[in-house]
Scaffold this motif. Structure first.
Motif, PDB file in Angstrom:
ATOM      1  N   THR A 131       0.822  -1.209   0.000  1.00  0.00           N
ATOM      2  CA  THR A 131       0.000   0.000   0.000  1.00  0.00           C
ATOM      3  C   THR A 131       0.856   1.258   0.000  1.00  0.00           C
ATOM      4  OG1 THR A 131      -1.751  -1.167   1.187  1.00  0.00           O
ATOM      5  CG2 THR A 131      -1.817   1.224   1.265  1.00  0.00           C
ATOM      6  N   VAL A 132       1.953   1.230   0.748  1.00  0.00           N
ATOM      7  CA  VAL A 132       2.827   2.399   0.847  1.00  0.00           C
ATOM      8  C   VAL A 132       3.694   2.566  -0.396  1.00  0.00           C
ATOM      9  CG1 VAL A 132       4.791   3.384   2.116  1.00  0.00           C
ATOM     10  CG2 VAL A 132       2.858   2.408   3.376  1.00  0.00           C
ATOM     11  N   LEU A 133       4.277   1.468  -0.896  1.00  0.00           N
ATOM     12  CA  LEU A 133       5.271   1.579  -1.955  1.00  0.00           C
ATOM     13  C   LEU A 133       4.736   1.501  -3.381  1.00  0.00           C
ATOM     14  CD1 LEU A 133       8.232  -0.455  -0.433  1.00  0.00           C
ATOM     15  CD2 LEU A 133       7.787   1.993  -0.307  1.00  0.00           C
ATOM     16  N   ALA A 134       3.724   0.686  -3.629  1.00  0.00           N
ATOM     17  CA  ALA A 134       3.253   0.474  -5.002  1.00  0.00           C
ATOM     18  C   ALA A 134       2.859   1.775  -5.704  1.00  0.00           C
ATOM     19  CB  ALA A 134       2.109  -0.538  -5.024  1.00  0.00           C
ATOM     20  N   PRO A 135       2.091   2.683  -5.068  1.00  0.00           N
ATOM     21  CA  PRO A 135       1.731   3.922  -5.770  1.00  0.00           C
ATOM     22  C   PRO A 135       2.967   4.765  -6.133  1.00  0.00           C
ATOM     23  CG  PRO A 135       0.400   3.657  -3.789  1.00  0.00           C
ATOM     24  CD  PRO A 135       1.456   2.592  -3.754  1.00  0.00           C
ATOM     25  N   ARG A 136       3.984   4.724  -5.286  1.00  0.00           N
ATOM     26  CA  ARG A 136       5.195   5.500  -5.575  1.00  0.00           C
ATOM     27  C   ARG A 136       5.975   4.889  -6.728  1.00  0.00           C
ATOM     28  NH1 ARG A 136       4.928   5.968   0.553  1.00  0.00           N
ATOM     29  NH2 ARG A 136       5.545   8.099   1.032  1.00  0.00           N
ATOM     30  N   LEU A 137       5.972   3.572  -6.814  1.00  0.00           N
ATOM     31  CA  LEU A 137       6.677   2.895  -7.902  1.00  0.00           C
ATOM     32  C   LEU A 137       5.990   3.120  -9.245  1.00  0.00           C
ATOM     33  CD1 LEU A 137       7.447  -0.452  -6.069  1.00  0.00           C
ATOM     34  CD2 LEU A 137       9.169   1.159  -6.942  1.00  0.00           C
ATOM     35  N   ARG A 138       4.691   3.384  -9.219  1.00  0.00           N
ATOM     36  CA  ARG A 138       3.937   3.572 -10.465  1.00  0.00           C
ATOM     37  C   ARG A 138       3.996   4.985 -10.993  1.00  0.00           C
ATOM     38  NH1 ARG A 138       0.090  -0.166  -7.809  1.00  0.00           N
ATOM     39  NH2 ARG A 138       0.248  -2.116  -8.966  1.00  0.00           N
ATOM     40  N   ARG A 139       4.632   5.898 -10.301  1.00  0.00           N
ATOM     41  CA  ARG A 139       4.689   7.298 -10.762  1.00  0.00           C
ATOM     42  C   ARG A 139       5.447   7.428 -12.042  1.00  0.00           C
ATOM     43  NH1 ARG A 139       6.051  10.034  -5.028  1.00  0.00           N
ATOM     44  NH2 ARG A 139       4.074   9.575  -4.074  1.00  0.00           N
TER      45      ARG A 139
END
Length: 200
Positions: free
Chosen positions: A192-200
């Motif tokens: 939840t914390v990392l996936a959105p940041r990796l998709r930027r």
């Protein structure tokens, strides 16, 4: 998966205590009994930190993502949005805080790119760049993993592949099964914390 790297939780306890106390002597003292929410928060913070020391920002995000914890409920009822907190953490420069550490500073300057059939691992921190320049000057050019030199490249290859598989696991759709174990809760929070940041 990151969750697999953080078992047992006792290792995370020792690491967090050592980081907070600034010494390895903290490992000698017993960790106070914690609730499941505390255990998940500490384990998630350790997983978010990866190989770097656990910072207050890791603890804050882990606390916000601990499902059904008192801390998360209080913060949500006060209007604290976990996504807004994540955006603010990304916006701020950790080098201006007491959470600064050289490993994370160097990691923030790294990038992985794919160009045609090549993977480019880019390291921009000045220390690594200086050493790489020295090495290539001493070797009269680029160094390749050929012959006996190949063994020197194996740890880099292994680490890179493990990292890529770890990131792939975070970006793939979540498994259908509901894993209620501590490791499952930690893995979900980390995703939840990392996936959105990796998709930027």
């Amino acid at each position: 998966m990151l969750a697999e790297r953080i078992n047992p939780v006792s290792k995370i306890r020792v690491a967090v205590l050592a980081a907070v106390a600034g010494t390895q002597d903290a490992a000698a003292g017993p960790w106070p009994a914690g609730t499941p929410a505390t255990e998940d928060t500490v384990a998630t913070a350790g997983a978010l930190a990866g190989g770097a020391p656990v910072g207050s920002h890791h603890l804050l995000e882990a606390m916000l993502r601990a499902e059904n914890s008192m801390a998360a409920k209080v913060l949500r009822e006060l209007g604290v949005d976990p996504d807004a907190v994540a955006a603010k953490i990304d916006e701020l420069d950790p080098e201006t805080t007491t959470d600064a550490n050289p490993e994370e500073a160097a990691a923030r300057r790294m990038e992985i790119r794919v160009v045609d059939d090549e993977v480019h691992l880019i390291l921009r921190d000045p220390e690594t760049v200086t050493v790489a320049k020295n090495v290539t000057e001493l070797s009269n050019g680029p160094i390749q993993g050929v012959g006996p030199v190949a063994g020197l490249f194996v740890p880099l290859w292994r680490s890179t592949n493990q990292l890529l598989l770890q990131i792939q696991g975070m970006l793939e759709p979540e498994p259908e099964e509901d894993d209620a174990s501590a490791a499952g809760r930690v893995a979900k929070a980390v995703r939840t914390v990392l996936a959105p940041r990796l998709r930027r």
